[in-house]
Design an enzyme around this catalytic site. Structure first.
Site, mmCIF file in Angstrom:
data_model
loop_
_atom_site.group_PDB
_atom_site.id
_atom_site.type_symbol
_atom_site.label_atom_id
_atom_site.label_comp_id
_atom_site.label_asym_id
_atom_site.label_seq_id
_atom_site.Cartn_x
_atom_site.Cartn_y
_atom_site.Cartn_z
ATOM 1 N N VAL A 54 0.833 -1.204 0.000
ATOM 2 C CA VAL A 54 0.000 0.000 0.000
ATOM 3 C C VAL A 54 0.866 1.252 0.000
ATOM 4 O O VAL A 54 0.577 2.223 -0.708
ATOM 5 C CB VAL A 54 -0.987 -0.001 1.196
ATOM 6 C CG1 VAL A 54 -1.809 1.278 1.231
ATOM 7 C CG2 VAL A 54 -1.909 -1.217 1.108
ATOM 8 N N CYS A 55 1.964 1.234 0.762
ATOM 9 C CA CYS A 55 2.853 2.404 0.806
ATOM 10 C C CYS A 55 3.455 2.685 -0.563
ATOM 11 O O CYS A 55 3.549 3.841 -0.979
ATOM 12 C CB CYS A 55 3.962 2.197 1.845
ATOM 13 S SG CYS A 55 3.338 2.058 3.532
ATOM 14 N N THR A 56 3.867 1.643 -1.254
ATOM 15 C CA THR A 56 4.441 1.815 -2.585
ATOM 16 C C THR A 56 3.409 2.424 -3.528
ATOM 17 O O THR A 56 3.698 3.393 -4.240
ATOM 18 C CB THR A 56 4.957 0.473 -3.129
ATOM 19 O OG1 THR A 56 5.989 -0.013 -2.252
ATOM 20 C CG2 THR A 56 5.495 0.614 -4.536
#
Length: 159
Positions: A54-56
Site C-alpha cells: 500500500v505504501c508503494t
C-alpha cells in the site's frame, strides 16, 4: 500517546534526516526542518513502511501527481520509521521524486499522535498551510487504503 493536533493549530515542530533523489545518480541527504518549510503549503505523508504494497502504491501515486501539488504551491514530504539507507533503496526502486524523512525513533509520529506501540504508525496525511498550521488531516484506523491525490489537491486548493 499524544493526541493528533487539531485543525487550525500549529503542527508540532521537528527536524528529521531525509533524502531526495536529485534526478541523477545522487541522493541529497540533509536535515529537513518543519520551521524552514513555512511560506508555502506542505503535505506530510506518514506511511508505515518502505517497499510495502500500500505504501508503494501511495507514494508512487503522489510522485505521478507531483506537478498537481506543485501547481498549488505545495511541497510533499514522506515520513516513516525506516532509516535513510532503506529510504534511498525505496526511492531509487520506484523513482520517488519528493523527500523521504527518517523518523527512526518515531518521535515525530508520537508528537502527531499517530504512533502505535509495537506496530509503528498509522497511515496519515496532514496538510499544513503556509504558516505551519494544520489545515486538514486524515488518520487511518487500519491503513489498508490511502488518501488519493484528488482529495489532497482539493484541500490544497481550498487554502
Amino acid at each position: 500517546m499524544a493526541k493528533t493536533p487539531e485543525v487550525g493549530t500549529p503542527a508540532p515542530d521537528f527536524t528529521l534526516p531525509g533524502l531526495l533523489l536529485d534526478g541523477t545518480a545522487d541522493a541529497e541527504r540533509r536535515d529537513y526542518r518543519l520551521a524552514e518549510a513555512k511560506g508555502h503549503p506542505l503535505v506530510l505523508v506518514f506511511y508505515p513502511g518502505d517497499d510495502t504494497a500500500v505504501c508503494t502504491k501511495q507514494l508512487c501515486s503522489y510522485t505521478s501527481d507531483l506537478d498537481r501539488f506543485k501547481d498549488l504551491g505545495a511541497t510533499v514530504w514522506g515520513i516513516s520509521p525506516q532509516d535513510l539507507d532503506s529510504h534511498e533503496r525505496f526511492a531509487r526502486k520506484h523513482k520517488l521524486a519528493f523527500p523521504l524523512l527518517a523518523d527512526t525513533d518515531r518521535t515525530v509520529a508520537k508528537a502527531f499522535g499517530i504512533a502505535v506501540p509495537g506496530l509503528g504508525l498509522r497511515r496519515s496525511v496532514f496538510i499544513l498551510d503556509a504558516e505551519g498550521s494544520i489545515h486538514w488531516k486524515h488518520v487511518a484506523l487500519a491503513g489498508l487504503t490511502f488518501q488519493h491525490s484528488d482529495t489532497l489537491t482539493a484541500q490544497l486548493a481550498a487554502l
